[in-house]
Design a protein around this motif. Structure first.
Motif, PDB file in Angstrom:
ATOM      1  N   UNK A  56      -0.667  -3.302  -8.497  1.00 54.50           N
ATOM      2  CA  UNK A  56      -0.552  -4.415  -7.948  1.00 54.50           C
ATOM      3  C   UNK A  56      -1.232  -4.616  -6.732  1.00 54.50           C
ATOM      4  N   UNK A  57      -1.391  -3.350  -5.887  1.00 50.72           N
ATOM      5  CA  UNK A  57      -2.167  -3.460  -4.604  1.00 50.72           C
ATOM      6  C   UNK A  57      -3.345  -3.607  -4.901  1.00 50.72           C
ATOM      7  N   UNK A  58      -3.990  -2.926  -6.003  1.00 52.35           N
ATOM      8  CA  UNK A  58      -5.584  -2.991  -6.312  1.00 52.35           C
ATOM      9  C   UNK A  58      -5.801  -4.166  -6.428  1.00 52.35           C
ATOM     10  N   UNK A  59      -5.373  -5.044  -7.483  1.00 48.83           N
ATOM     11  CA  UNK A  59      -5.601  -6.475  -7.510  1.00 48.83           C
ATOM     12  C   UNK A  59      -5.455  -7.210  -6.342  1.00 48.83           C
ATOM     13  N   UNK A  60      -4.610  -6.834  -5.348  1.00 50.56           N
ATOM     14  CA  UNK A  60      -4.315  -7.936  -4.246  1.00 50.56           C
ATOM     15  C   UNK A  60      -5.480  -7.633  -3.219  1.00 50.56           C
ATOM     16  N   UNK A  61      -5.716  -6.359  -3.212  1.00 49.66           N
ATOM     17  CA  UNK A  61      -7.068  -5.906  -2.242  1.00 49.66           C
ATOM     18  C   UNK A  61      -8.304  -6.542  -2.782  1.00 49.66           C
ATOM     19  N   UNK A  62      -8.535  -6.484  -4.143  1.00 51.82           N
ATOM     20  CA  UNK A  62      -9.719  -7.354  -4.779  1.00 51.82           C
ATOM     21  C   UNK A  62      -9.547  -8.994  -4.284  1.00 51.82           C
ATOM     22  N   UNK A  63      -8.336  -9.543  -4.430  1.00 53.85           N
ATOM     23  CA  UNK A  63      -8.337 -10.773  -3.878  1.00 53.85           C
ATOM     24  C   UNK A  63      -8.557 -11.222  -2.480  1.00 53.85           C
ATOM     25  N   UNK A  64      -8.330 -10.220  -1.753  1.00 58.24           N
ATOM     26  CA  UNK A  64      -8.451 -10.361  -0.224  1.00 58.24           C
ATOM     27  C   UNK A  64     -10.082  -9.919   0.149  1.00 58.24           C
ATOM     28  N   UNK A  65     -10.516  -9.024  -0.763  1.00 61.54           N
ATOM     29  CA  UNK A  65     -12.275  -8.897  -0.718  1.00 61.54           C
ATOM     30  C   UNK A  65     -12.853 -10.247  -0.901  1.00 61.54           C
ATOM     31  N   UNK A  66     -12.332 -10.896  -2.223  1.00 61.82           N
ATOM     32  CA  UNK A  66     -13.138 -11.987  -2.510  1.00 61.82           C
ATOM     33  C   UNK A  66     -13.006 -13.085  -1.458  1.00 61.82           C
ATOM     34  N   UNK A  86     -13.107 -20.334  -4.467  1.00 62.27           N
ATOM     35  CA  UNK A  86     -11.493 -20.744  -4.494  1.00 62.27           C
ATOM     36  C   UNK A  86     -10.713 -20.471  -5.757  1.00 62.27           C
ATOM     37  N   UNK A  87     -11.646 -21.008  -6.714  1.00 60.80           N
ATOM     38  CA  UNK A  87     -10.804 -20.745  -8.247  1.00 60.80           C
ATOM     39  C   UNK A  87     -10.767 -19.140  -8.385  1.00 60.80           C
ATOM     40  N   UNK A  88     -11.580 -18.499  -7.937  1.00 58.88           N
ATOM     41  CA  UNK A  88     -11.601 -16.902  -8.062  1.00 58.88           C
ATOM     42  C   UNK A  88     -10.579 -16.337  -7.433  1.00 58.88           C
ATOM     43  N   UNK A  89     -10.614 -16.903  -6.161  1.00 52.63           N
ATOM     44  CA  UNK A  89      -9.404 -16.225  -5.168  1.00 52.63           C
ATOM     45  C   UNK A  89      -7.885 -16.774  -5.833  1.00 52.63           C
ATOM     46  N   UNK A  90      -7.929 -18.083  -6.252  1.00 53.95           N
ATOM     47  CA  UNK A  90      -6.577 -18.325  -6.877  1.00 53.95           C
ATOM     48  C   UNK A  90      -6.266 -17.561  -8.116  1.00 53.95           C
ATOM     49  N   UNK A  91      -7.295 -17.394  -8.912  1.00 56.03           N
ATOM     50  CA  UNK A  91      -7.060 -16.650 -10.109  1.00 56.03           C
ATOM     51  C   UNK A  91      -6.651 -15.041  -9.708  1.00 56.03           C
ATOM     52  N   UNK A  92      -7.007 -14.332  -8.806  1.00 59.12           N
ATOM     53  CA  UNK A  92      -6.717 -13.210  -8.429  1.00 59.12           C
ATOM     54  C   UNK A  92      -5.263 -13.082  -7.836  1.00 59.12           C
ATOM     55  N   UNK A  93      -5.023 -14.111  -6.952  1.00 59.86           N
ATOM     56  CA  UNK A  93      -3.582 -14.335  -6.749  1.00 59.86           C
ATOM     57  C   UNK A  93      -2.649 -14.617  -7.776  1.00 59.86           C
ATOM     58  N   UNK A  94      -2.888 -15.259  -8.560  1.00 58.11           N
ATOM     59  CA  UNK A  94      -2.226 -15.612  -9.879  1.00 58.11           C
ATOM     60  C   UNK A  94      -1.824 -14.252 -10.693  1.00 58.11           C
ATOM     61  N   UNK A  95      -2.940 -13.547 -10.749  1.00 57.24           N
ATOM     62  CA  UNK A  95      -2.953 -12.074 -11.395  1.00 57.24           C
ATOM     63  C   UNK A  95      -2.126 -11.224 -10.731  1.00 57.24           C
TER      64      UNK A  95
END
Length: 169
Positions: A56-66, A86-95
């Motif tokens: 979960x933290x890995x995906x969260x870091x990806x969202x933060x990097x984007x 914005x769509x990519x960030x939203x998609x990562x946060x949803x993930x």
């Protein structure tokens, strides 16, 4: 006089009724700590939980990097590029949210694994307690570990070792 006599009879009745009741205590924490299967199950659950949390933290870091990249490039982006970010960030946060729910939610993997591993051990302990209670005629057994209301109890009424012996034999 009549009221005093009735009061005395009621008091005597309460004393007689409570005299025949037998109580016992168990310490569930002590019992569980001394069951090897419980410790093994707890360790496996902890390892699984940590692995899933890292995921979960890995995906969260990806969202933060984007998001950081978006903030840095935002002044130079077109409206369409901003929307894609914005769509990519939203998609990562949803993930991230979906992964948290999938692993740690009320019907998540960790919950199901805990039920599969811990519940049989707890059932075994409760069955042993019930058998000892019926054998010795206890009307109630209290858990010393979770009851903050028990200030003092004589060690003679603690049946934790009996429960452990019954389970381990």
């Amino acid at each position: 006089m009549k009221k005093v006599l009735i009061s005395l009879l009621m008091f005597a009745g309460c004393i007689v009724a409570s005299y025949g009741q037998k109580f016992a205590l168990v310490d569930m924490e002590y019992i569980m700590k001394n069951l090897g299967t419980y410790e093994v199950a707890q360790n496996q659950l902890e390892q699984l939980s940590q692995a899933r949390q890292k995921e979960v933290e890995t995906v969260q870091k990806q969202a933060e990097a984007i998001y950081k990249q978006y903030q840095a490039e935002r002044p130079y982006l077109t409206a369409a590029d901003q929307k894609r970010y914005e769509e990519a960030i939203t998609a990562k946060e949803k993930e991230v949210s979906e992964l948290r729910y999938k692993y740690f939610g009320p019907e998540g993997e960790i919950y199901k694994k805990r039920q599969a591993m811990i519940e049989p051990i707890q059932t075994q302990v409760y069955d042993a307690i019930k058998e000892i209670a019926e054998l010795n005629g206890f009307q109630a057994i209290f858990d010393r570990a979770t009851s903050a209301n028990i200030i003092y109890a004589t060690p003679r009424i603690d049946i934790s070792d009996q429960v452990l012996a019954k389970i381990l034999n």
